[in-house]
Design an enzyme around this catalytic site. Structure first.
Site, mmCIF file in Angstrom:
data_model
loop_
_atom_site.group_PDB
_atom_site.id
_atom_site.type_symbol
_atom_site.label_atom_id
_atom_site.label_comp_id
_atom_site.label_asym_id
_atom_site.label_seq_id
_atom_site.Cartn_x
_atom_site.Cartn_y
_atom_site.Cartn_z
ATOM 1 N N SER A 82 64.598 46.987 26.252
ATOM 2 C CA SER A 82 65.672 46.334 25.496
ATOM 3 C C SER A 82 67.062 46.732 25.987
ATOM 4 C CB SER A 82 65.539 46.677 24.007
ATOM 5 O OG SER A 82 65.577 48.078 23.840
ATOM 6 N N GLY A 83 67.130 47.643 26.948
ATOM 7 C CA GLY A 83 68.425 48.101 27.443
ATOM 8 C C GLY A 83 68.919 47.266 28.611
ATOM 9 N N TYR A 84 70.089 47.629 29.131
ATOM 10 C CA TYR A 84 70.650 46.877 30.255
ATOM 11 C C TYR A 84 69.808 47.055 31.513
ATOM 12 C CZ TYR A 84 75.036 46.291 27.623
ATOM 13 O OH TYR A 84 75.975 45.965 26.689
ATOM 14 N N VAL A 85 69.389 48.276 31.775
ATOM 15 C CA VAL A 85 68.638 48.534 32.996
ATOM 16 C C VAL A 85 67.234 47.957 32.872
ATOM 17 C CG1 VAL A 85 67.598 50.357 34.390
ATOM 18 C CG2 VAL A 85 70.006 50.536 33.687
ATOM 19 N N CYS A 140 73.859 55.713 39.492
ATOM 20 C CA CYS A 140 74.505 54.570 40.145
ATOM 21 C C CYS A 140 75.720 54.991 40.980
ATOM 22 C CB CYS A 140 74.900 53.516 39.107
ATOM 23 S SG CYS A 140 75.827 54.149 37.709
ATOM 24 N N ASN A 183 76.123 48.328 39.875
ATOM 25 C CA ASN A 183 75.477 49.469 39.214
ATOM 26 C C ASN A 183 74.122 49.134 38.602
ATOM 27 O OD1 ASN A 183 77.458 48.089 37.408
ATOM 28 N ND2 ASN A 183 76.350 49.243 35.854
HETATM 29 N N1 NAP Z 1 73.587 51.326 33.024
HETATM 30 C C1 NAP Z 1 73.569 51.729 34.273
HETATM 31 O O1 NAP Z 1 74.367 51.277 35.114
HETATM 32 C C2 NAP Z 1 72.556 52.740 34.743
HETATM 33 C C3 NAP Z 1 72.453 52.971 36.104
HETATM 34 C C4 NAP Z 1 71.512 53.897 36.570
HETATM 35 C C5 NAP Z 1 70.705 54.569 35.662
HETATM 36 N N2 NAP Z 1 70.844 54.336 34.332
HETATM 37 C C6 NAP Z 1 69.950 55.065 33.428
HETATM 38 O O2 NAP Z 1 68.958 54.166 32.970
HETATM 39 C C7 NAP Z 1 68.535 54.532 31.664
HETATM 40 C C8 NAP Z 1 68.731 53.323 30.753
HETATM 41 O O3 NAP Z 1 70.118 52.993 30.758
HETATM 42 P P1 NAP Z 1 70.702 51.696 30.099
HETATM 43 O O4 NAP Z 1 72.054 51.532 30.629
HETATM 44 O O5 NAP Z 1 69.711 50.621 30.210
HETATM 45 O O6 NAP Z 1 70.824 52.172 28.582
HETATM 46 P P2 NAP Z 1 70.609 51.319 27.268
HETATM 47 O O7 NAP Z 1 71.098 49.945 27.494
HETATM 48 O O8 NAP Z 1 71.182 52.123 26.174
HETATM 49 O O9 NAP Z 1 69.042 51.261 27.105
HETATM 50 C C9 NAP Z 1 68.255 52.365 26.764
HETATM 51 C C10 NAP Z 1 66.907 51.888 26.278
HETATM 52 O O10 NAP Z 1 66.103 53.000 25.955
HETATM 53 C C11 NAP Z 1 65.484 52.821 24.686
HETATM 54 N N3 NAP Z 1 65.509 54.107 24.026
HETATM 55 C C12 NAP Z 1 66.588 54.768 23.578
HETATM 56 N N4 NAP Z 1 66.232 55.946 23.052
HETATM 57 C C13 NAP Z 1 64.892 56.022 23.185
HETATM 58 C C14 NAP Z 1 63.914 56.994 22.787
HETATM 59 N N5 NAP Z 1 64.296 58.111 22.184
HETATM 60 N N6 NAP Z 1 62.616 56.729 23.076
HETATM 61 C C15 NAP Z 1 62.245 55.605 23.680
HETATM 62 N N7 NAP Z 1 63.139 54.641 24.054
HETATM 63 C C16 NAP Z 1 64.423 54.862 23.799
HETATM 64 C C17 NAP Z 1 66.298 51.794 23.952
HETATM 65 O O11 NAP Z 1 65.454 50.853 23.333
HETATM 66 P P3 NAP Z 1 65.071 50.835 21.811
HETATM 67 O O12 NAP Z 1 66.192 51.451 21.031
HETATM 68 O O13 NAP Z 1 64.840 49.392 21.522
HETATM 69 O O14 NAP Z 1 63.823 51.655 21.791
HETATM 70 C C18 NAP Z 1 67.027 51.059 25.064
HETATM 71 O O15 NAP Z 1 66.432 49.872 25.384
HETATM 72 C C19 NAP Z 1 69.396 55.727 31.266
HETATM 73 O O16 NAP Z 1 68.688 56.914 31.518
HETATM 74 C C20 NAP Z 1 70.586 55.604 32.169
HETATM 75 O O17 NAP Z 1 71.186 56.854 32.387
HETATM 76 C C21 NAP Z 1 71.752 53.417 33.867
#
Ligand code: NAP
Ligand code: NAP
Ligand code: NAP
Ligand code: NAP
Ligand code: ZN
Ligand code: ZN
Lengths: 55, 348, 348, 348, 348, 55
Positions: free
Chosen positions: B9-12, B149, B315
Site C-alpha cells: 500500500s506504500g509508494y515503493v 535512493c 527515487n
Molecule cells: N520512498 C522512497 O523513495 C524510497 C526509496 C528507497 C527505499 N525506500 C524504503 O522503502 C520502504 C517503503 O517506503 P515507502 O516510501 O513505500 O513508505 P510508505 O509509503 O510509508 O509505505 C510503507 C508501507 O509499509 C506498510 N507498513 C508500515 N508499517 C508496517 C508494519 N509495522 N508492518 C507491516 N507493514 C507496515 C504500510 O502499509 P499498511 O499500513 O497498509 O500496512 C505501507 O504500505 C521503506 O523502508 C523506505 O525506507 C523508500
C-alpha cells in the site's frame, strides 16, 4: 535564565512549577523544570524528534 | 514466476507493482497491507486501475512462502528486521527495500539507526543490491537489500573516483536534493506546506551516509567518510546528488570521460550526461523520470581543484522499485532489462 | 523624494516598483524600457494594475537627471556599464542592480565576465550594497551596487565564520538552489521544460563566485577561494545556499549561536533559524517569500568536522529589489525598514 | 484597539495574524489554540518569526472578552456555532471566518451542512461580510460572518448580472478552481498525492452553493439556483471562478464594461481585468497573490449566447483573512484599506 | 514496418518517438526538423538519450516516401495543409497530429482557423482518428487525423449522452483545464510567468469547439453547439474536462453506469472512474500521466437537473501521440495495445 | 576518428566537406572540418554557449 543549548533568554513564568516544560524561543529546545526554589530554577533536557526521509 | 509484495500500500510497494504488472516473466500472486486487507489494490494505488483485480491480504508468512517464489518487502526500516528474517528462515528469495539489511556491520547499523539490530547475524547474509557493483554476488543471493535512493545515486558517481584514488577522501561533500515521494506515504507533509520548499532537512548525519561509506570504503580498501546533506525540493519524483570532491592531482575532462566509460560502458542503466549543447547538459532527474536510469556527469573547477560529480535518478525507480526489479532479474536469470524498458517521460 | 527606474519592464525592475508604490518617502517619477515606450506599466507588470498610471519612457539621461533624485538601474550586466557611468557623471545617486560595478578589481571583472570593463576607473567609486557589511560607506555613497542574489545570501552566512577564522578556507563549498525568476524575464525556459527540474546549470565557475570571494577576502585580510555550484529548482522565487565548511577546530553549537547573534543581533533583515521543533527548523525560502529577510542557520557534522551554514532569501527581495530599497533607505537617511515591513507570505 | 484570534494555529488564523502584526490600528492581545498552548506562535506560523513573541493560550471566553475589543474566530464550521455564541453573549464584536453564521435561513444551514444548527436564532444576528454588498449593515454589526472563499469570488462577478436581470437563472454554471491552502491545515493531502492534480472534488452540491444562492437570491428578489463544481489544482493560494451564464438577450462588451464599472468603480478591492494586450488579459489569481483584490473580467460567446464572467482572488486574503480585516476596518471605522495595502507578489 | 516523423523536434513529435522506440512492430527510419538538421535527436529530445543514434533530416518528401511506410506529421496547423497533401499524393499512409484535416467541412475550417483551407477537397479524405468512434473507417484509411487533445477528452464523455438523447443540447458547458505542454515547444510562456497560473486563455470560441461540435453533431444527427472554455493550470501534462450538462429528464446514477459501460466496456483505453472510496473518486489526469487512458466519470446535481460528465487524459498521450500510435495499430493491423501498455506513473 | 574533447567515436560522413560542422554525440562539442584528405580529417574547435543565471 538562559537556554543551556543556545544561550537565548528563557522566559520562565513566575508561577511555573516543577515538571512543567519550557521551550526556548530561539532554538526550540524543550526543558523540564527539574527543581524550583524561588527564582532559582534548575532545568533538564526533554527530547524532540526530526523528520526522516529518503530511504 | 510467482511474486509477492509486502507493504503493497506504500509508494515503493505501489511502484514495484506498477512494474510487475507489465513484467513478462512474473505473475503477482499475493500483496499485503495491514490497513487495507480485502480492499482492491486500485483504491490505494490508483494507477493500477484496470491492470489487476487483486485485493490486499494480511501478512501471513506461510501463505506468502506457499504462493510466491520471490517476495519484495517494502515496509519501514525497523519493521523489516522481523519480516525479512521470517521469510529468510522459510527459504524463500527476498528483495528487501528497507534499510534493515543494507549495512553489514552491526555497529554501523546501531549508530545510524539508533537502536540495536535484533538479528545482527543475518546482516552478513544479505547482498547490497547494486548490480553495477555486486552483480555476481546478487546472482547467487537468497536475500538482496536494495540501496537507499540517495545512496545509490551518489555512490555510482563516486565509485570510479574512489577506485582510482583520484580524490581527497577527507572532503567529499554530497549535497542531495529529493522529491516528496521520497518521504513515503506514511509521513508526507501536506501540500500547502511542502510545495515551494527548498528545505535542508537533515544537514548532518543522515542515515544514507552509512551505506555510502560502507560501499566506498569497500572499494577503497580503507574507511571513507562522506559529508552528506539532503534537501527537500518541489518535485514528486527525482534525486540529484551534487558530489563535490577535491582532486589529489588535477585531471582533465577527457580522462574523466574515459574513466566513466570504462566503468559503465556496458551498463544498461547508467548514462553519461555531459553535453556542451542542447537541453540536457548535466544530470537532472527531470529527464529520466519514470525510467530506471542513473545519469552521471561531471564538471571541473580548476581554481579549487574541485571535481563535481553529478548524478540523478528517479527515487522510486533506480532509487527503489526499479533497482528491486533489476535485482530480481539478476537473481532469477531473466534479461536484466526485462520489465524496465521505459523511456523517460519528457516533458512531465 | 523622486525616483526613477531604468529597466522597469524586467523582473527586478518590476519588484522594485512593487516596493516603491508603497514606500512612504518616495514618488516614482520616471520608468524606462526600450520595448514598451508609451505602454502602461501594468501591461508588463500585471501586479501594478490599480497602483499607478505611469507609462514607460525612453531612456533619456537628461530627463532622468531632471526628474529624479535617485535612479535604480535594473538592466543586464554589460549594458549597465554605460548607463551607470552616464548617470554618475550627471551627479545623480544611483542604485545599480546589475553586476557591472560590484567588483572593485578590474582583473576580477574581466575574468568573471569574460570581457574588458570599459570604465574600470569607475569600479572604485561604487560601494558594495550590503548594509550588514558596509552600512557606513553606503550612507556616503553616490553609487551603490546591489549584490548578486546568491552571493549576498551565501556571504551573510559565511562572513562571521571567516571573520573569526573558524574554517578551513581551502574547502568552502557553496551549493545553491534558486528559482526561475532568478533568470530574468529575458531568458527564461518555457514552463514545460523548466517545471520539475533539479538542474545543475553551472557547477563550476559561476560569476557570483567573484563577489563572494571579494567580500570574504576583504573580511579575512587575505585571498579566499570559494567552490560554488548553483542549481535551478522548481520554485519561482527563493534561494537556499548550503554552505559546507570544515572547522579548523571543533566548535559547539552554543558558540555558533553566540557568534551569529553578535554579528546580526541588531540587524532587522537577518533572522537566525535553527529550531529543534516546529515547522521551521532550518532556513528555507518557503518561509520568507515576499519579505526582505536573509534567514541563517547552521548544523554540525562532528564526524567530518563539518559546519554547515545555511542561508535563504527571496532572490527578488533581499537578493535584488529589497536590498536596493534598503540601500536607498540607508543612503537617503530614511528608516532602514521603510517600504520593507513585509511579513513573509505563508503558505504560498 | 485590542484584538484576539481564536484558531490561531490554522491557515486562516495565521494569515489574519500576518495582516494584524502590520495593521496600524490594532494590537494583538490574545491568540488561542488547543494543541499548542504555551508554544511560541512562530513554531506553528513560521512567517511570524521575528514579528511577535506571543504564545498560544487556551480558549477562555472571559479572558478573551477581557483582553480584546474584537475577536476573529477561525475554526472549522460546526465548532464555531458555540464559540461565536459564547462571545456574542458577552457583548464583544466578532468576525467569524467559519461558515456557521453565513446563512440566515436555518433550513438552508441544515441542508448544506447536514446537521441541525444548535443556535438558529443567532443566524439573523449575523451580517454577511462582503462590504461590496453590505457595507452599511457591517458598520453597525456586532457579528460579521466572512464569506466562503469561492462564494465571495463567484458572487462578486455574478451580482451585477443578476441585479440587472441579464441572465437565464436556470443555467448558471460556476466552475471553480482552488489551491491547496483552501483545505485548511487540518485536512491537507500529502504533497506527493496532491501535486499535479486537476481534481474535481465535489462536482455537485458543494456547500458554498448555499451562500451564493442566498446572496444572489436576495439581489434578484427571488430564489436563484447555482450549479457549482469546485476543482483542486496545483497552487497553494488562489481561486478562479469561471461563471458560465446564458444571456436573456445579447449584450455588447461595452455594456458589460459599463455595468461592472458602475458597480465596482469606487471599490478599492475590485479590479476589472479584460485586456486585449499584455500579460494579464483575464482574471488569474497568479497576478493577485498576497493582495486583497477580487479581479473580475468577462468574455462573450455569441454562438451560444454565453457570457463568461471570470473572477479571481487569493483564498486566504479576499477569500478569508483579507475580507476579515476589511470587515474589521468597516465595523470599527478605520480606513477600509488599512493593513491591506499590499501589491500582489509577482511573479511568485 | 518503417515509420517517419515530421516535426520531430516538438513535444508531440518527441512523445511519438518515445513511444515508437519501444514499439514492437516498427522501426524509425527518418525524422525531420528545420532547425536541427544533422543534430542528434537526444540534444532536443533528452529522454531519448541512449535509445537511438538517429539525427534529424530535412523534410524531403521523396526520401520520406522512400524510407517509410507510415509518416506521422506533428507540425503546427496551417503548416500541415501542404505537408500532408504532398505525402498523400505520393500514396503513403499518414497520421496527422495537427488540426488541418480534422474538420470535414471547409466552412467550419475557415471559421475556426481564420483562413481559407488551401486544399479543401482533401478534407473528405481524412478519417477523424478516434478509434472509439471510427474504428472501422480508420482500418481502411490512408490519412487519419488525430483529434485535438481537449476535444477527444471531452467528446468521449459526451458522446454517450448525445447518442441517447439525454441532455439539453443548448447548454453544454465544457470547462477544460490543461497543462503547459499543450501549448507546444514553440510558444511556451517562461516558467516564472506560467507557474502557479489558473488562467482562462480563450473563454469563448476556442478552436477545439469545432471538432467537438462536428463529432457530436454527427452522432446526434443534427447540429450541436458546445460552450467551451479552456484554462491553463500548473501541470506539464494533463487535461481535465468538466462537461456540465442539463438532463432532459432526470436519470439515475445506475443508468449512467450502464450507459458508459455499454459504450466503453470493450475499449482498452477508456476507464470508468466514479468511486465512493479510496484516492481516486473522479477522473483526474494526476492518475493517468504517461498512459493512453481517457478516464471518464460523472456526478449528478439533482437540484439543477445537472449531469456533470468528467473526463481526463494525458494531452501528449491519448491527446496526441498515444492516439497516433493507437491509430497506427488500427490502420496497420497490429494489436491495438502494442506500444501502449503503459501503467500510469503515480505519484509523479 | 575520435572526439578531441571526450574521445567518443565521431561519426564523420564520407561526403563531409571542409567547413562543415560535426558534433560529438556524447559531449556535444562542435568541430569544424579544417582539412580533409581522403579519410584523413583534421578538426578545429567551434564555440558554444551556456545558460547564465541568477545575477
Ligand atoms: N520512498 C522512497 O523513495 C524510497 C526509496 C528507497 C527505499 N525506500 C524504503 O522503502 C520502504 C517503503 O517506503 P515507502 O516510501 O513505500 O513508505 P510508505 O509509503 O510509508 O509505505 C510503507 C508501507 O509499509 C506498510 N507498513 C508500515 N508499517 C508496517 C508494519 N509495522 N508492518 C507491516 N507493514 C507496515 C504500510 O502499509 P499498511 O499500513 O497498509 O500496512 C505501507 O504500505 C521503506 O523502508 C523506505 O525506507 C523508500
Ligand atoms: N532576477 C534576479 O533574481 C536578479 C537578482 C539580482 C540581480 N539581478 C540583476 O538585475 C538585472 C535585471 O535582471 P532581471 O532579472 O530583471 O532581468 P530581465 O527581467 O531580463 O530585465 C532586464 C531589463 O533590462 C532591459 N534591458 C535589456 N537590455 C537592455 C539594454 N541593452 N539597454 C537598456 N535596457 C535593457 C529590459 O527592458 P526592455 O527590453 O524593455 O528595454 C528588461 O526590462 C540584471 O543585471 C540581473 O543580473 C537579477
Ligand atoms: N482555508 C481557506 O481558504 C478558508 C477560506 C475561508 C474560510 N475558511 C474557514 O476558516 C476556518 C478555518 O480554516 P483553516 O483553513 O484555517 O483551517 P485549519 O488550518 O484547519 O485551522 C483550523 C483551526 O481551528 C482550530 N480548531 C480545530 N478544531 C477546533 C475545535 N473543535 N475547537 C477550537 N478550535 C479548533 C485548530 O487549532 P488547534 O487544533 O490548535 O486548536 C486550527 O488552528 C474554517 O471554518 C474554514 O472553513 C477557510
Ligand atoms: N501539445 C499538445 O498537447 C498537442 C496535442 C494534440 C495535437 N497537437 C498538435 O500537434 C502539432 C505539434 O504540436 P507540438 O505541441 O509538438 O508543437 P511544437 O512543440 O511547437 O512542435 C512543432 C514542430 O513542428 C515543426 N515546425 C514548425 N513550423 C514548421 C513549418 N513551417 N514547417 C515544418 N515544420 C515546422 C517544429 O520543428 P522545427 O522548428 O525544428 O522545424 C516543431 O518541431 C500541432 O499541430 C499541435 O496543434 C498538440
Ligand atoms: Zn535555546
Ligand atoms: Zn565528445
Amino acid at each position: 535564565m538562559n537556554c543551556p543549548e543556545c544561550d537565548a533568554t528563557l522566559n520562565i513564568p513566575d508561577d511555573a512549577s516543577v515538571g512543567e516544560i519550557v521551550s526556548c524561543p530561539d532554538c526550540g529546545a524543550d526543558f523540564e523544570i527539574a527543581k524550583k526554589d524561588g527564582s532559582n530554577v534548575e532545568l533538564k533536557q526533554a527530547e524532540s524528534v526530526g523528520e526522516d526521509w529518503g530511504e | 514466476m510467482k511474486v509477492g509484495v509486502v507493504g503493497a500500500s506504500g509508494y515503493v510497494g505501489g511502484e514495484t507493482l506498477r512494474l510487475l504488472v507489465n513484467h513478462p516473466d512474473v505473475e503477482i500472486s499475493m500483496v499485503t497491507s495491514r490497513q487495507h486487507v480485502g480492499e482492491y489494490l486500485h483504491r490505494v494505488q490508483p494507477s493500477l486501475k484496470g491492470f489487476t483485480d487483486l485485493t490486499f491480504s494480511e501478512l501471513d508468512y506461510d501463505k506468502l512462502t506457499d504462493k510466491c517464489d520471490v517476495v519484495f518487502t517494502a515496509v519501514p526500516h525497523g519493521t523489516a528486521t522481523e519480516i525479512v528474517k521470517a521469510l529468510y528462515d522459510r527459504g524463500i528469495k527476498i528483495i528487501d527495500l528497507s534499510a534493515d539489511y543494507r549495512l553489514h556491520d552491526q555497529a554501523a547499523y546501531d549508530k545510524w539507526y539508533g537502536w540495536e539490530h535484533p538479528h545482527p547475524d543475518y546482516l552478513s547474509k544479505s547482498v547490497f543490491g547494486v548490480p553495477e557493483l555486486h552483480r555476481e554476488e546478487i546472482k547467487k543471493a537468497q536475500l538482496v537489500s536494495c540501496p537507499g535512493c540517495m545512496a545509490v545515486t551518489s555512490m555510482l558517481a563516486l565509485a570510479p573516483l574512489i577506485r582510482n584514488d583520484l580524490i581527497d577522501t577527507d572532503h567529499i561533500v554530497v549535497d542531495s536534493k529529493i522529491g516528496s515521494s521520497g518521504a513515503g506515504s506514511g509521513s508526507g507533509t501536506a501540500h500547502a506546506m511542502r510545495a515551494g520548499v527548498i528545505r535542508p532537512y537533515k544537514p548532518a548525519k543522515h542515515r544514507h551516509t552509512g551505506e555510502i561509506e560502507q560501499e566506498l570504503s569497500e572499494i577503497a580498501g580503507h574507511k571513507i567518510n562522506v559529508s552528506m546533506s539532503p534537501h527537500a525540493v518541489d518535485v514528486v519524483r527525482g534525486i540529484l546528488c551534487t558530489n563535490h570532491t577535491f582532486m589529489k592531482k588535477d585531471i582533465e575532462e577527457k580522462e574523466l570521460w574515459k574513466l566513466y566509460r570504462q566503468t559503465y560502458g556496458e551498463e544498461k542503466f547508467v548514462r553519461l550526461i555531459r553535453d556542451k549543447k542542447g537541453l540536457y547538459k548535466f544530470p537532472d532527474p527531470k529527464f529520466l523520470v519514470g525510467s530506471n536510469f542513473c545519469d552521471i556527469g561531471f564538471d571541473l573547477d580548476e581554481d579549487n581543484h574541485r571535481l563535481i560529480a553529478l548524478s540523478a535518478s528517479d527515487n522510486l525507480m533506480k532509487g527503489a522499485a526499479g533497482s528491486a526489479i533489476q535485482n530480481m532479474n539478476v537473481m532469477c536469470g531473466f534479461d536484466e532489462m526485462n520489465g524496465l524498458r521505459y523511456t523517460p517521460l519528457t516533458p512531465v
